[in-house]
Motif scaffolding. Structure first.
Motif, PDB file in Angstrom:
ATOM      1  N   ALA A  31      28.336  29.291   4.416  1.00  0.00           N
ATOM      2  CA  ALA A  31      28.780  30.134   3.300  1.00  0.00           C
ATOM      3  C   ALA A  31      27.755  31.219   3.011  1.00  0.00           C
ATOM      4  N   PHE A  38      32.073  38.569   3.678  1.00  0.00           N
ATOM      5  CA  PHE A  38      33.293  38.150   2.992  1.00  0.00           C
ATOM      6  C   PHE A  38      33.592  39.074   1.819  1.00  0.00           C
ATOM      7  N   GLN A  46      39.233  38.206   5.056  1.00  0.00           N
ATOM      8  CA  GLN A  46      38.779  37.097   4.221  1.00  0.00           C
ATOM      9  C   GLN A  46      39.548  35.825   4.572  1.00  0.00           C
ATOM     10  N   GLU A  47      40.845  35.952   4.763  1.00  0.00           N
ATOM     11  CA  GLU A  47      41.662  34.800   5.116  1.00  0.00           C
ATOM     12  C   GLU A  47      41.244  34.237   6.473  1.00  0.00           C
ATOM     13  N   LEU A  50      38.011  32.303   5.930  1.00  0.00           N
ATOM     14  CA  LEU A  50      38.299  31.032   5.268  1.00  0.00           C
ATOM     15  C   LEU A  50      38.919  30.028   6.230  1.00  0.00           C
ATOM     16  N   GLN A  51      39.847  30.486   7.065  1.00  0.00           N
ATOM     17  CA  GLN A  51      40.493  29.579   8.012  1.00  0.00           C
ATOM     18  C   GLN A  51      39.494  29.014   9.016  1.00  0.00           C
ATOM     19  N   LYS A  54      37.283  26.467   7.028  1.00  0.00           N
ATOM     20  CA  LYS A  54      38.044  25.264   6.707  1.00  0.00           C
ATOM     21  C   LYS A  54      38.382  24.481   7.976  1.00  0.00           C
ATOM     22  N   TRP A  68      35.073  26.581  -0.563  1.00  0.00           N
ATOM     23  CA  TRP A  68      34.650  27.743   0.210  1.00  0.00           C
ATOM     24  C   TRP A  68      34.793  29.031  -0.584  1.00  0.00           C
ATOM     25  N   GLU A  69      35.917  29.160  -1.304  1.00  0.00           N
ATOM     26  CA  GLU A  69      36.151  30.398  -2.047  1.00  0.00           C
ATOM     27  C   GLU A  69      35.042  30.647  -3.069  1.00  0.00           C
ATOM     28  N   LEU A  72      31.729  31.590  -1.386  1.00  0.00           N
ATOM     29  CA  LEU A  72      31.685  32.912  -0.753  1.00  0.00           C
ATOM     30  C   LEU A  72      31.741  34.054  -1.772  1.00  0.00           C
TER      31      LEU A  72
END
Length: 73
Positions: A31, A38, A46-47, A50-51, A54, A68-69, A72
């Motif tokens: 992170a 990010f 960003q997605e 995150l993927q 995760k 995570w959100e 970041l």
């Protein structure tokens, strides 16, 4: 965006020196590394970040929750 596999190897190598490569600290370090990019990334980027994070968490074998959100942002 940095190559995820390269970043993961670097983070794990750093933590291995301290015997902590199998701790949740790897999530914090990932992170930390991705936070600057990010913040300036598009929503799609960003997605993607995150993927990847995760996905790694799901395969890491560490059964802890990690936001995570929040880490970041």
């Amino acid at each position: 965006m940095e190559n995820f596999d390269v970043v993961l190897r670097e983070v794990k190598a750093e933590l291995t020196k301290r015997g902590m490569q199998h701790s949740s600290l790897v999530f914090n370090k990932l992170a930390e590394r991705y936070k600057p990019s990010f913040k300036v990334a598009s929503k799609a980027e960003q997605e993607e970040i995150l993927q990847k994070l995760k996905g790694y968490q799901a395969t890491s074998g560490l059964n802890i929750s990690f936001d995570w959100e929040a880490s970041l942002s």
